[in-house]
Design a protein around this motif. Structure first.
Motif, PDB file in Angstrom:
ATOM      1  N   LEU A  79       0.982  -1.179  -0.100  1.00  0.00           N
ATOM      2  CA  LEU A  79      -0.188   0.043   0.059  1.00  0.00           C
ATOM      3  C   LEU A  79       0.974   1.012   0.046  1.00  0.00           C
ATOM      4  CD1 LEU A  79      -2.886   1.106   0.304  1.00  0.00           C
ATOM      5  CD2 LEU A  79      -2.462   1.184   2.800  1.00  0.00           C
ATOM      6  N   CYS A  80       0.718   2.078  -0.939  1.00  0.00           N
ATOM      7  CA  CYS A  80       1.574   3.295  -1.062  1.00  0.00           C
ATOM      8  C   CYS A  80       0.738   4.509  -0.639  1.00  0.00           C
ATOM      9  CB  CYS A  80       2.106   3.460  -2.577  1.00  0.00           C
ATOM     10  SG  CYS A  80       2.979   2.058  -3.202  1.00  0.00           S
ATOM     11  N   ASN A  81       1.329   5.284   0.453  1.00  0.00           N
ATOM     12  CA  ASN A  81       0.887   6.328   0.849  1.00  0.00           C
ATOM     13  C   ASN A  81       1.728   7.751   0.425  1.00  0.00           C
ATOM     14  OD1 ASN A  81      -1.660   5.506   1.827  1.00  0.00           O
ATOM     15  ND2 ASN A  81      -0.829   4.860   3.457  1.00  0.00           N
ATOM     16  N   GLU A  82       0.921   8.677   0.070  1.00  0.00           N
ATOM     17  CA  GLU A  82       1.687   9.965   0.142  1.00  0.00           C
ATOM     18  C   GLU A  82       1.938  10.698   1.463  1.00  0.00           C
ATOM     19  OE1 GLU A  82       0.907  12.741  -2.941  1.00  0.00           O
ATOM     20  OE2 GLU A  82       1.804  11.492  -4.627  1.00  0.00           O
ATOM     21  N   ILE A  83       3.152  11.043   1.978  1.00  0.00           N
ATOM     22  CA  ILE A  83       3.489  11.637   3.152  1.00  0.00           C
ATOM     23  C   ILE A  83       3.894  13.211   2.687  1.00  0.00           C
ATOM     24  CG2 ILE A  83       4.528  11.568   5.425  1.00  0.00           C
ATOM     25  CD1 ILE A  83       4.369   8.442   5.339  1.00  0.00           C
ATOM     26  N   ILE A 103       9.300  17.921   4.739  1.00  0.00           N
ATOM     27  CA  ILE A 103       9.856  19.103   4.563  1.00  0.00           C
ATOM     28  C   ILE A 103      10.368  19.642   3.385  1.00  0.00           C
ATOM     29  CG2 ILE A 103      11.858  20.663   5.488  1.00  0.00           C
ATOM     30  CD1 ILE A 103      11.652  18.827   7.929  1.00  0.00           C
ATOM     31  N   ASN A 104      10.758  18.904   2.495  1.00  0.00           N
ATOM     32  CA  ASN A 104      11.514  19.011   1.187  1.00  0.00           C
ATOM     33  C   ASN A 104      10.349  18.553   0.091  1.00  0.00           C
ATOM     34  OD1 ASN A 104      13.844  20.073   2.250  1.00  0.00           O
ATOM     35  ND2 ASN A 104      14.777  18.175   2.455  1.00  0.00           N
ATOM     36  N   GLY A 105       9.305  18.260   0.286  1.00  0.00           N
ATOM     37  CA  GLY A 105       8.332  17.683  -0.728  1.00  0.00           C
ATOM     38  C   GLY A 105       7.708  16.584  -0.130  1.00  0.00           C
ATOM     39  N   LYS A 106       7.204  15.749  -1.040  1.00  0.00           N
ATOM     40  CA  LYS A 106       6.156  14.481  -0.645  1.00  0.00           C
ATOM     41  C   LYS A 106       7.053  13.364  -0.753  1.00  0.00           C
ATOM     42  CE  LYS A 106       1.942  16.304  -2.227  1.00  0.00           C
ATOM     43  NZ  LYS A 106       0.650  16.084  -3.048  1.00  0.00           N
ATOM     44  N   ASN A 107       7.012  12.359   0.313  1.00  0.00           N
ATOM     45  CA  ASN A 107       7.647  11.059   0.264  1.00  0.00           C
ATOM     46  C   ASN A 107       6.538  10.237   0.256  1.00  0.00           C
ATOM     47  OD1 ASN A 107      10.045  12.271   0.769  1.00  0.00           O
ATOM     48  ND2 ASN A 107       9.574  12.253   2.869  1.00  0.00           N
ATOM     49  N   ILE A 108       6.858   8.901  -0.378  1.00  0.00           N
ATOM     50  CA  ILE A 108       6.007   7.846  -0.350  1.00  0.00           C
ATOM     51  C   ILE A 108       6.361   6.786   0.711  1.00  0.00           C
ATOM     52  CG2 ILE A 108       5.305   5.810  -1.783  1.00  0.00           C
ATOM     53  CD1 ILE A 108       5.618   7.711  -4.269  1.00  0.00           C
ATOM     54  N   LYS A 109       5.326   6.408   1.536  1.00  0.00           N
ATOM     55  CA  LYS A 109       5.638   5.530   2.543  1.00  0.00           C
ATOM     56  C   LYS A 109       4.754   4.016   1.918  1.00  0.00           C
ATOM     57  CE  LYS A 109       3.742   4.075   7.069  1.00  0.00           C
ATOM     58  NZ  LYS A 109       2.837   4.331   8.181  1.00  0.00           N
ATOM     59  N   PHE A 110       5.681   2.931   1.883  1.00  0.00           N
ATOM     60  CA  PHE A 110       5.270   1.490   1.382  1.00  0.00           C
ATOM     61  C   PHE A 110       4.877   0.770   2.927  1.00  0.00           C
ATOM     62  CE2 PHE A 110       7.859   3.194  -1.790  1.00  0.00           C
ATOM     63  CZ  PHE A 110       7.265   2.984  -2.763  1.00  0.00           C
ATOM     64  N   ILE A 147      -5.470  -3.424   8.152  1.00  0.00           N
ATOM     65  CA  ILE A 147      -4.767  -2.118   8.025  1.00  0.00           C
ATOM     66  C   ILE A 147      -5.420  -0.807   8.867  1.00  0.00           C
ATOM     67  CG2 ILE A 147      -3.469  -0.412   6.312  1.00  0.00           C
ATOM     68  CD1 ILE A 147      -4.026  -3.088   4.347  1.00  0.00           C
ATOM     69  N   GLU A 148      -4.651  -0.070   9.445  1.00  0.00           N
ATOM     70  CA  GLU A 148      -5.092   0.911  10.340  1.00  0.00           C
ATOM     71  C   GLU A 148      -4.701   2.284   9.700  1.00  0.00           C
ATOM     72  OE1 GLU A 148      -3.545   1.156  14.204  1.00  0.00           O
ATOM     73  OE2 GLU A 148      -4.231  -0.930  14.661  1.00  0.00           O
ATOM     74  N   ASN A 149      -5.673   3.085   9.116  1.00  0.00           N
ATOM     75  CA  ASN A 149      -5.496   4.456   8.504  1.00  0.00           C
ATOM     76  C   ASN A 149      -4.899   4.324   6.982  1.00  0.00           C
ATOM     77  OD1 ASN A 149      -6.382   5.700  10.991  1.00  0.00           O
ATOM     78  ND2 ASN A 149      -4.044   5.558  11.706  1.00  0.00           N
ATOM     79  N   TRP A 150      -5.597   3.217   6.610  1.00  0.00           N
ATOM     80  CA  TRP A 150      -5.088   3.205   5.108  1.00  0.00           C
ATOM     81  C   TRP A 150      -5.537   4.351   3.837  1.00  0.00           C
ATOM     82  CZ3 TRP A 150      -8.114   1.881   0.656  1.00  0.00           C
ATOM     83  CH2 TRP A 150      -9.322   1.403   0.972  1.00  0.00           C
ATOM     84  N   GLY A 151      -6.473   5.213   4.521  1.00  0.00           N
ATOM     85  CA  GLY A 151      -6.751   6.258   3.952  1.00  0.00           C
ATOM     86  C   GLY A 151      -7.927   6.014   2.506  1.00  0.00           C
TER      87      GLY A 151
END
Length: 135
Positions: free
Chosen positions: A68-72, A75-82, A130-134
């Protein structure tokens, strides 16, 4: 004579390597992953997808992982959390080769082809774990 032997050995080695690479290219597994992820009709938290072996040979030791890929925002932009999703079955020992008879099933009015889908494997995951999968 030594230079001729060297060039003959070099040419033979290159030719053997090229032939081996061509054979590897044609005998590699041809796997198709479904374009869609299906949602279960009875439970909204269960999702399914399928892989198909389109090779002429069986494939062995299949290990599937789903993320599951989430954008976070960072500070310097968006990161992806896997986050790895747990699949009901993630390892399969073998998938047989593609059944060519299945292509002509509707044209020849063949309704019962034995083993017509044994060249495919379905996988499922449960999003309720899964908690908080959006979604």
């Amino acid at each position: 004579m030594e230079i001729n032997d060297f060039f003959n050995s070099l040419l033979t080695g290159i030719l053997t390597s090229v032939i081996f690479l061509i054979l590897l290219y044609f005998f590699r597994p041809n796997i198709k992953i479904s374009d869609c992820i299906a949602k279960d009709k009875e439970d909204d938290n269960i999702f399914r997808f399928k892989i198909i072996n389109k090779s002429l040979f069986s494939i062995y030791d299949i290990r599937v992982r789903m993320f599951l890929c989430n954008e976070i925002n960072g500070i310097n932009g968006k990161n992806i959390k896997f986050e790895e999703l747990e699949l009901k079955v993630s390892n399969i020992w073998t998938i047989p080769p593609f059944n060519i008879k299945h292509i002509f099933q509707n044209e020849k009015s063949q309704k019962n082809i034995k083993g017509k889908t044994n060249y495919a494997a379905a996988f499922r995951t449960d999003y309720s774990k899964i908690e908080n999968w959006g979604g």
